[in-house]
Design a protein around this motif. Sequence first.
Motif, PDB file in Angstrom:
ATOM      1  N   ASP A  58      -6.466   0.202   4.676  1.00 44.55           N
ATOM      2  CA  ASP A  58      -6.087   0.640   3.338  1.00 44.55           C
ATOM      3  C   ASP A  58      -5.643  -0.533   2.464  1.00 44.55           C
ATOM      4  O   ASP A  58      -4.852  -0.397   1.555  1.00 44.55           O
ATOM      5  CB  ASP A  58      -5.036   1.750   3.381  1.00 44.55           C
ATOM      6  CG  ASP A  58      -3.805   1.326   4.150  1.00 44.55           C
ATOM      7  OD1 ASP A  58      -3.737   0.143   4.550  1.00 44.55           O
ATOM      8  OD2 ASP A  58      -2.926   2.176   4.345  1.00 44.55           O
ATOM      9  N   GLU A  59      -6.166  -1.739   2.783  1.00 43.58           N
ATOM     10  CA  GLU A  59      -5.879  -2.883   1.929  1.00 43.58           C
ATOM     11  C   GLU A  59      -7.185  -3.529   1.500  1.00 43.58           C
ATOM     12  O   GLU A  59      -8.128  -3.623   2.289  1.00 43.58           O
ATOM     13  CB  GLU A  59      -5.008  -3.889   2.692  1.00 43.58           C
ATOM     14  CG  GLU A  59      -4.197  -4.722   1.761  1.00 43.58           C
ATOM     15  CD  GLU A  59      -3.177  -5.581   2.486  1.00 43.58           C
ATOM     16  OE1 GLU A  59      -3.550  -6.199   3.500  1.00 43.58           O
ATOM     17  OE2 GLU A  59      -2.029  -5.642   2.012  1.00 43.58           O
ATOM     18  N   HIS A  60      -7.233  -3.974   0.256  1.00 44.21           N
ATOM     19  CA  HIS A  60      -8.434  -4.646  -0.240  1.00 44.21           C
ATOM     20  C   HIS A  60      -8.574  -6.027   0.398  1.00 44.21           C
ATOM     21  O   HIS A  60      -7.586  -6.629   0.778  1.00 44.21           O
ATOM     22  CB  HIS A  60      -8.346  -4.819  -1.765  1.00 44.21           C
ATOM     23  CG  HIS A  60      -8.525  -3.546  -2.503  1.00 44.21           C
ATOM     24  ND1 HIS A  60      -7.594  -3.073  -3.393  1.00 44.21           N
ATOM     25  CD2 HIS A  60      -9.529  -2.637  -2.500  1.00 44.21           C
ATOM     26  CE1 HIS A  60      -8.023  -1.922  -3.902  1.00 44.21           C
ATOM     27  NE2 HIS A  60      -9.187  -1.634  -3.371  1.00 44.21           N
TER      28      HIS A  60
ATOM     29  N   GLY B 197      -3.221   1.878  -4.938  1.00 41.58           N
ATOM     30  CA  GLY B 197      -2.538   3.133  -4.609  1.00 41.58           C
ATOM     31  C   GLY B 197      -3.554   4.201  -4.239  1.00 41.58           C
ATOM     32  O   GLY B 197      -3.408   4.931  -3.251  1.00 41.58           O
ATOM     33  N   GLN B 198      -4.631   4.249  -5.011  1.00 37.53           N
ATOM     34  CA  GLN B 198      -5.682   5.236  -4.758  1.00 37.53           C
ATOM     35  C   GLN B 198      -6.377   4.940  -3.427  1.00 37.53           C
ATOM     36  O   GLN B 198      -6.742   5.859  -2.698  1.00 37.53           O
ATOM     37  CB  GLN B 198      -6.689   5.196  -5.900  1.00 37.53           C
ATOM     38  CG  GLN B 198      -7.159   6.559  -6.311  1.00 37.53           C
ATOM     39  CD  GLN B 198      -8.233   6.462  -7.388  1.00 37.53           C
ATOM     40  OE1 GLN B 198      -8.478   5.408  -7.965  1.00 37.53           O
ATOM     41  NE2 GLN B 198      -8.880   7.566  -7.653  1.00 37.53           N
ATOM     42  N   LEU B 199      -6.534   3.641  -3.123  1.00 38.19           N
ATOM     43  CA  LEU B 199      -7.203   3.276  -1.869  1.00 38.19           C
ATOM     44  C   LEU B 199      -6.442   3.837  -0.679  1.00 38.19           C
ATOM     45  O   LEU B 199      -7.031   4.369   0.263  1.00 38.19           O
ATOM     46  CB  LEU B 199      -7.347   1.751  -1.753  1.00 38.19           C
ATOM     47  CG  LEU B 199      -7.954   1.254  -0.441  1.00 38.19           C
ATOM     48  CD1 LEU B 199      -9.351   1.815  -0.233  1.00 38.19           C
ATOM     49  CD2 LEU B 199      -7.987  -0.268  -0.397  1.00 38.19           C
ATOM     50  N   THR B 200      -5.103   3.740  -0.725  1.00 37.71           N
ATOM     51  CA  THR B 200      -4.293   4.236   0.383  1.00 37.71           C
ATOM     52  C   THR B 200      -4.534   5.732   0.609  1.00 37.71           C
ATOM     53  O   THR B 200      -4.793   6.164   1.736  1.00 37.71           O
ATOM     54  CB  THR B 200      -2.802   3.976   0.109  1.00 37.71           C
ATOM     55  OG1 THR B 200      -2.658   2.597  -0.226  1.00 37.71           O
ATOM     56  CG2 THR B 200      -1.950   4.310   1.309  1.00 37.71           C
ATOM     57  N   SER B 201      -4.483   6.515  -0.454  1.00 45.20           N
ATOM     58  CA  SER B 201      -4.649   7.965  -0.263  1.00 45.20           C
ATOM     59  C   SER B 201      -6.103   8.321   0.051  1.00 45.20           C
ATOM     60  O   SER B 201      -6.375   9.217   0.842  1.00 45.20           O
ATOM     61  CB  SER B 201      -4.145   8.741  -1.481  1.00 45.20           C
ATOM     62  OG  SER B 201      -4.860   8.362  -2.622  1.00 45.20           O
ATOM     63  N   LEU B 202      -7.042   7.575  -0.539  1.00 45.00           N
ATOM     64  CA  LEU B 202      -8.460   7.840  -0.278  1.00 45.00           C
ATOM     65  C   LEU B 202      -8.802   7.541   1.189  1.00 45.00           C
ATOM     66  O   LEU B 202      -9.465   8.322   1.868  1.00 45.00           O
ATOM     67  CB  LEU B 202      -9.316   6.973  -1.199  1.00 45.00           C
ATOM     68  CG  LEU B 202     -10.824   7.145  -1.082  1.00 45.00           C
ATOM     69  CD1 LEU B 202     -11.228   8.535  -1.520  1.00 45.00           C
ATOM     70  CD2 LEU B 202     -11.549   6.099  -1.912  1.00 45.00           C
TER      71      LEU B 202
END
Length: 508
Positions: free
Chosen positions: A140-142, A89-94
């Motif tokens: 935005d995906e690992h 979730g944080q990755l998406t906003s970051l």
Amino acid sequence: MNTSKQVNVMIGLLFLLVITFGIYFVWDQNVRAERAEEQQAEENAIRGGKLFALNCRICHGDQGLGSQENPNLPGAALNLESYRTIDPGQLTSLHQRLFETIRCGRVGTLMPTWGEDQGGTLNNTQMQQLVALITGAWGDEHPPSVRKLLAQAQVARAAGDEATATELEAEAQAILNEISEKGWETALELAHEQDTIVNAAGEVVRLARDVDADDTNLLLNDAHVGLSADQLLRLGPSGEEGSEVVRVVQAPGSSTLARRVGPGDDTLPLESAANFRPGVIVQAGSERMLVIRVDAAANTIIVMRGVDGTRAQEHPRGTLVQDPSNEVVVERGAFDTQPRPHSAGTQVFNGPQIPPEGPLTGESGTPPCGQRPPAPQEQGVQLTPSPGQPERPRNAQPIQATVTEPQNGVIEVPMQDNRFLRNNLKLPVGQPVTIRIVNQGQAPHNLRVAGPDGAWNTGDDQAVPSGGGLVPGGQQAEASLTFQQPGIFAFRCDAHPNDMWGYITVGQ
Ligand code: HEC
Ligand SMILES: [Cu+2]
């Protein structure tokens, strides 16, 4: 076994074979696809590293550590684990925030606009690659291996196995770190390559003898490489312990004759007389001459001809006239680095480049991406810092009128992106006070006091957290600070040194 049975067995076997191959094929495709995704993240982080070395290091530093790398750098530290988040979730906003910051720049700060659609020089793919460098993820995906580990961690946590969950998460973090670090290594390598100085013979320029920390004369293997006064040089590779920056005061003179001179002429007209010094022997062809006087404005030098057992000769226009010594006079410990001894063979690099002081983004013209123009500077209170304290940056946040004093020995300083919500603090002399910073924003922040010497990142600094690390968004940290002398001391955030700013009044 009759023929039809044999045929049936054969068909059965063939069928099995086809299925086996089919399964293998699908599995293989999956593995390949995962590997491809993994490599994609890494390749893009590496491309990002190259773009970083070309465009960003002037402000964010060769290693991407910004003002933590050197106090003269205005950019934020970007090479931090807190940016390689394993929280999806944080990755998406970051990802979104980093991409938009790069595309639009930040109004009212030095962070420029890079998006082509905003008049910048980078396209969307290039900006995504810069984000991949920072986060270790492509988009935005690992990467799949990280996703798998995180899914396993979730299962373990649901089953109450916290230890395994933590271990799996650490493994996922290590993969992101590795991808991002490959990119940062590439950035540093490219920086070294760009800053390497080679002479006309293609040799890399190095120190030709050991120097002590206070030597101001450096002997190089070749100093005739177009050095000029005031230029910065780095002794030893950037990013390595012990590398030092020096400022060139005097490089050996080297120029060409602007006109033919006869054996009797003692005024030599040169293309450039800069860098020539009286009292130095220079050479033209096989003749040596002693420089008596230099007229930099007229680009001439007055010489005594035919010294050192050589004979005065005629020299055609264009003849090279140079001080054959390879000594450069420098000022040590420039750019807030420490003068240190260096051994012969240490490579000498160009740079660092001095970061610009402006213009600030959006200050003139239309602000990019529809951002609001920078707020007119609110009127804060004026404080007169102690002598020698650093100058408050032009765009730093105003100083609040409200003075905050410790409550039961604690001062809490909430922080947002990018300001201290309390920045006019008052502390007693000689008594420890706990300062707790609470990061309510998304960007990492900290609090560093310059200390009585007025310089950042020196021994008398005090910081929260005490090591000077950055606190990720949503977290807090505290440290005990003690001031042994009264005064008004500046503090700032290492990641946002130009806007997050405040003062601590000690005593009185
Ligand atoms: C002229 C100096 C300068 C250059 C060049 C520059 N930056 Fe910045 N950058 C800054 C400053 C200053 C900040 C801090 C802005 C603030 O205080 O909010 C910043 C902030 C950022 C941030 C936001 C960090 C955060 O979380 O708050 C990112 C991301 C960033 N820069 C990326 C880049 C990239 C990528 C490049 C190269 C393409 C680049 N910058 C080039 C000065 C620069
Ligand atoms: Cu900050």
